[in-house]
Design an enzyme around this catalytic site. Structure first.
Site, PDB file in Angstrom:
ATOM      1  CG  LEU A   1      13.082 -26.085 -63.108  1.00  0.00           C
ATOM      2  CD1 LEU A   1      12.378 -25.856 -64.085  1.00  0.00           C
ATOM      3  CD2 LEU A   1      14.432 -26.957 -63.538  1.00  0.00           C
TER       4      LEU A   1
ATOM      5  CG  HIS B   1      -0.140 -25.975 -60.197  1.00  0.00           C
ATOM      6  ND1 HIS B   1       1.002 -26.558 -59.317  1.00  0.00           N
ATOM      7  CD2 HIS B   1      -1.225 -25.427 -59.353  1.00  0.00           C
ATOM      8  CE1 HIS B   1       0.485 -26.801 -58.161  1.00  0.00           C
ATOM      9  NE2 HIS B   1      -0.698 -26.098 -58.042  1.00  0.00           N
TER      10      HIS B   1
HETATM   11  C1  GRF Z   1      -0.441 -32.630 -64.579  1.00  0.00           C
HETATM   12  O1  GRF Z   1      -1.633 -32.731 -64.185  1.00  0.00           O
HETATM   13  C2  GRF Z   1       0.420 -31.505 -64.153  1.00  0.00           C
HETATM   14  O2  GRF Z   1      -0.235 -30.533 -63.918  1.00  0.00           O
HETATM   15  C3  GRF Z   1       0.852 -32.108 -62.766  1.00  0.00           C
HETATM   16  O3  GRF Z   1       1.065 -33.339 -62.841  1.00  0.00           O
HETATM   17  C4  GRF Z   1       0.303 -34.071 -63.988  1.00  0.00           C
HETATM   18  C5  GRF Z   1       1.292 -34.744 -65.039  1.00  0.00           C
HETATM   19  O4  GRF Z   1       0.540 -35.650 -65.710  1.00  0.00           O
HETATM   20  N1  GRF Z   1       1.951 -31.343 -62.468  1.00  0.00           N
HETATM   21  P1  GRF Z   1       0.901 -36.074 -67.050  1.00  0.00           P
HETATM   22  O5  GRF Z   1       2.190 -36.713 -66.580  1.00  0.00           O
HETATM   23  O6  GRF Z   1       0.991 -35.232 -68.176  1.00  0.00           O
HETATM   24  O7  GRF Z   1       0.060 -37.128 -67.533  1.00  0.00           O
END
Ligand code: GRF
Length: 195
Positions: A91, A107
């Site tokens: 972003l 994250h």
């Molecule tokens: C999560 O682990 C997030 O931290 C990472 O991607 C994953 C997304 O998973 N950036 P979801 O779409 O919530 O199942």
């Protein structure tokens, strides 16, 4: 606390938040879900009767123009908090400064280790014995904002990227729910973190 969640994929974190916020005692309500694409996870919002919007970068000539339209969609719902839950776009500064510090991200690593879009793969490649999840305030960098919460997750010898990511997600969902709840009941004060 009115919350807008942004996703890009399966939305398992979103689903966990939708379920948690069903409880009127939770203190937060998801008022809309946005995505950069027609993500599978949008179906979770639809099932809970939560409005959704898609703003695709491909429809814009610059990242700033895309982000401005994304921001306009978000602001239509007047949220107190925006949660990036598997939102896979960087972003730009104008977007971040418009929402900061009420913009948080989850994250799947123990930042500052393994920032970026391939955190789980990178942790495995580095031979990490422990990884985890970090929830942080979004600043102008990539996964660099002040940490709100972290939880560690063991890495097992024969873990695939999928195995480790799924193990992380179990902890991530719980940490995200707890964090949103603490922001809603003012146990966590984002402005103090962000300065
Ligand atoms: C999560 O682990 C997030 O931290 C990472 O991607 C994953 C997304 O998973 N950036 P979801 O779409 O919530 O199942």
């Amino acid at each position: 606390l009115s919350v807008v969640v942004l996703i890009s994929g399966s939305g398992s974190n979103l689903r966990a938040l939708l379920e948690a916020t069903e409880n009127p005692l939770f203190g937060a309500k998801i008022v809309a879900v946005g995505s950069d694409n027609a993500a599978d996870g949008l179906a979770h919002a639809e099932q809970f009767g939560v409005p959704t919007f898609v703003v695709s970068p491909g429809s814009f000539d610059t990242r700033e123009n895309w982000a401005n339209v994304l921001l306009a969609n978000i602001n239509h719902f007047k949220p107190d908090l925006v949660v990036l839950a598997g939102f896979m776009r960087i972003l730009p500064g104008n977007f971040v400064s418009a929402l900061s510090p009420n913009l948080i991200n989850t994250h799947p690593s123990l930042l500052p280790a393994f920032p970026g879009a391939h955190a789980v793969r990178d942790a495995l490649a580095a031979g990490a014995q422990v990884s985890g999840v970090t929830i942080h305030v979004v600043d102008e960098g990539v996964d660099t904002g002040p940490h709100i919460a972290q939880a560690s997750v063991p890495v097992l010898a024969d873990d695939s990227e999928y195995d480790l990511h799924e193990r992380i997600k179990v902890v991530e969902r719980e940490l995200l729910i707890a964090t949103v709840k603490d922001i809603a009941n003012k146990k966590i004060h984002l402005p103090s973190l962000a300065k």
